[in-house]
Design a protein around this motif. Structure first.
Motif, PDB file in Angstrom:
ATOM      1  N   ASP A 174       0.872  -1.183   0.000  1.00 28.65           N
ATOM      2  CA  ASP A 174       0.000   0.000   0.000  1.00 28.65           C
ATOM      3  C   ASP A 174       0.903   1.225   0.000  1.00 28.65           C
ATOM      4  OD1 ASP A 174      -1.773   2.069   0.441  1.00 28.65           O
ATOM      5  OD2 ASP A 174      -2.348   1.413   2.456  1.00 28.65           O
ATOM      6  N   VAL A 175       1.296   1.648  -1.170  1.00 27.95           N
ATOM      7  CA  VAL A 175       2.277   2.723  -1.299  1.00 27.95           C
ATOM      8  C   VAL A 175       1.788   4.013  -0.658  1.00 27.95           C
ATOM      9  CG1 VAL A 175       3.528   4.189  -2.944  1.00 27.95           C
ATOM     10  CG2 VAL A 175       3.337   1.724  -3.352  1.00 27.95           C
ATOM     11  N   ALA A 176       0.552   4.408  -0.975  1.00 30.63           N
ATOM     12  CA  ALA A 176       0.028   5.674  -0.450  1.00 30.63           C
ATOM     13  C   ALA A 176      -0.037   5.665   1.072  1.00 30.63           C
ATOM     14  CB  ALA A 176      -1.350   5.955  -1.041  1.00 30.63           C
ATOM     15  N   GLY A 177      -0.530   4.560   1.640  1.00 29.53           N
ATOM     16  CA  GLY A 177      -0.642   4.476   3.087  1.00 29.53           C
ATOM     17  C   GLY A 177       0.708   4.471   3.775  1.00 29.53           C
ATOM     18  N   VAL A 236       3.599   5.687   2.527  1.00 33.52           N
ATOM     19  CA  VAL A 236       4.220   7.003   2.350  1.00 33.52           C
ATOM     20  C   VAL A 236       3.636   7.998   3.357  1.00 33.52           C
ATOM     21  CG1 VAL A 236       4.393   9.002   0.807  1.00 33.52           C
ATOM     22  CG2 VAL A 236       4.916   6.710  -0.050  1.00 33.52           C
ATOM     23  N   ALA A 237       2.324   7.945   3.547  1.00 35.13           N
ATOM     24  CA  ALA A 237       1.682   8.863   4.495  1.00 35.13           C
ATOM     25  C   ALA A 237       2.233   8.657   5.904  1.00 35.13           C
ATOM     26  CB  ALA A 237       0.173   8.655   4.478  1.00 35.13           C
ATOM     27  N   GLU A 243       8.538   2.455  -5.307  1.00 36.59           N
ATOM     28  CA  GLU A 243       7.767   3.690  -5.442  1.00 36.59           C
ATOM     29  C   GLU A 243       7.851   4.532  -4.173  1.00 36.59           C
ATOM     30  OE1 GLU A 243       6.555   4.518  -8.369  1.00 36.59           O
ATOM     31  OE2 GLU A 243       7.461   2.633  -9.026  1.00 36.59           O
ATOM     32  N   ILE A 244       7.915   3.866  -3.035  1.00 41.39           N
ATOM     33  CA  ILE A 244       7.953   4.576  -1.755  1.00 41.39           C
ATOM     34  C   ILE A 244       9.196   5.445  -1.628  1.00 41.39           C
ATOM     35  CG2 ILE A 244       8.203   4.222   0.749  1.00 41.39           C
ATOM     36  CD1 ILE A 244       6.362   1.705   0.327  1.00 41.39           C
ATOM     37  N   ARG A 283       5.839   9.962   6.146  1.00 35.49           N
ATOM     38  CA  ARG A 283       5.879  11.427   6.229  1.00 35.49           C
ATOM     39  C   ARG A 283       5.551  11.915   7.633  1.00 35.49           C
ATOM     40  NH1 ARG A 283       3.099  12.805   0.350  1.00 35.49           N
ATOM     41  NH2 ARG A 283       5.013  12.506  -0.883  1.00 35.49           N
ATOM     42  N   GLN A 319       9.240   8.933  -2.926  1.00 35.59           N
ATOM     43  CA  GLN A 319       8.300   9.920  -2.410  1.00 35.59           C
ATOM     44  C   GLN A 319       8.604  10.384  -0.980  1.00 35.59           C
ATOM     45  OE1 GLN A 319       4.113   8.931  -3.210  1.00 35.59           O
ATOM     46  NE2 GLN A 319       4.818   7.290  -4.561  1.00 35.59           N
TER      47      GLN A 319
END
Length: 382
Positions: A42-45, A47-48, A76-77, A51, A80
């Motif tokens: 889960d790249v978006a999760g 990365v969030a 991908e992580i 951050r 970002q």
């Protein structure tokens, strides 16, 4: 000779490695790290969460890479985020190779469970090709069978022997860019293992009390174990293992380092436990200020004392201080504000918190401006 020799920590001399651009060991500051608990695919999760850890001050973040989907996500992580990423690898040597190719700055491995020596060699070659360092992670709960048979139970000797055996596997492949951890959930076992390992090698050490528990208990165990070792100069990077939001691990890690004067980040609050003499609600005030000052990364010291018994003395040692005047029953009484240890002015209870926040923010801005000016003068001086 130091004015306060009782405060000195003679750090163990270790060789230095790099996790991405972050130095670990040698004369580098002790770094603070945590680990994500999201699904790495889960790249978006992920990365969030990374951050949020960056905002809290994390120097290094580890992510688990148990399958191909995870190492694909890792690629991908790393694009970002700003902190170097450590790939956590167990059993599957191909995941380590994939993680190195994906941009991991470091591979956390246990060479003993990677497999045959040829597989270890392949992982080492991938690390060399892609500029990865490594961490040998020894854990009391997963020692090799031959060591358990030899020693009968997890003990410091078994953990150190395991670490040195694994180190030799990497050394035999002409690889020395690694750090070592010998973690245990038992504080005594962890301390003894790290002390023995510190004597046995010069590799940088990653400290941790593993499976320490929830926020309160885990903080206490980690502070006792890592605090003991850090006071003895042992430890180059730390991870506080809590069954809690990973951001809490970063906060506790920095608090441990701040308590030992090893590293400073954010506002260090000195506060009394409160009593009937307090001129304002100390507990509530500290709780609010911790939240409202959490965005400040600049080291600033602040004392919050409810009365004049210890207040003036503590205020002399902090950048900003406030000492309660009168009692809670007399809310109109003025509280004394200290600037750089000197009594400066009074403030009433109603406006006190907003006033303190403003003073701390101004102090932090002044420190950063002075730092920027000093940096700007360096080239001219050179």
């Amino acid at each position: 000779m130091s004015v306060r020799p009782y405060r000195e920590i003679a750090r163990r001399k270790s060789r230095q490695i790099f996790v991405g651009p972050v130095p670990v060991g040698g004369d580098a500051p002790v770094t603070v790290q945590s680990m994500t608990n999201t699904i790495t695919a889960d790249v978006a999760g992920t990365v969030a969460q990374i951050r949020r850890l960056e905002e809290a001050g994390a120097d290094i973040v580890r992510v688990s890479c148990p399958d191909e989907e995870a190492t694909a996500g890792l690629k991908e992580i790393v694009k970002q985020v700003n902190v170097p990423i450590v790939a956590d690898i167990h059993f599957h040597y191909k995941r380590a190779i994939e993680a190195a190719e994906a941009g991991a700055a470091c591979l956390r491995i246990n060479p003993g469970n990677i497999g045959a020596h040829e597989r270890v060699r392949e992982v080492v070659n991938a690390a060399k090709d892609h500029g990865c360092s490594m961490r040998i992670g020894v854990n009391a709960g997963s020692l090799d069978r031959h060591l358990l048979e030899k020693y009968g139970e997890p003990n410091p000797e078994a953990m150190v022997e395991s670490a040195l055996e694994h180190a030799k596997l990497l050394e035999d492949n002409d690889f020395r860019d690694f750090k070592i951890s010998v973690k245990a959930s038992d504080v005594y076992l962890a301390i003894a293992a790290y002390e023995a390992l510190a004597e046995a090698c010069d590799y940088p050490l990653h400290l941790g009390i593993t499976e320490a528990g929830g926020t309160r208990v885990g903080t206490v165990k980690s502070s006792i174990g890592m605090g003991w070792l850090l006071k003895k100069g042992i430890g180059d990077t730390i991870r506080v293992s809590l069954s809690a939001d990973p951001v809490e691990e970063i906060k506790v890690g920095f608090d441990i380092l701040k308590s030992l004067d090893l590293r400073h980040r954010g506002v260090r609050i000195v506060a009394c436990p409160s009593c009937a003499r307090q001129g304002f609600d100390v507990i509530k005030t500290v709780e609010i200020l911790e939240e409202r000052l959490a965005h400040i990364g600049t080291p600033v010291s602040l004392s919050i004392l409810g009365c004049v018994v210890n207040g003036p003395g503590e205020a002399r040692e902090t950048d900003i201080g406030i000492t309660g005047g009168g009692t809670l029953a007399n809310e109109g009484s003025a509280n004394k504000v200290y600037i750089s240890g000197v009594p400066d002015h009074n403030v009433g209870n109603a406006e006190m918190i907003d006033h303190i926040v403003e003073l701390v923010e101004k102090k932090a801005a002044a420190i950063e401006a002075a730092k920027a000016a000093a940096e700007a003068e360096k080239p001219a001086a050179e």
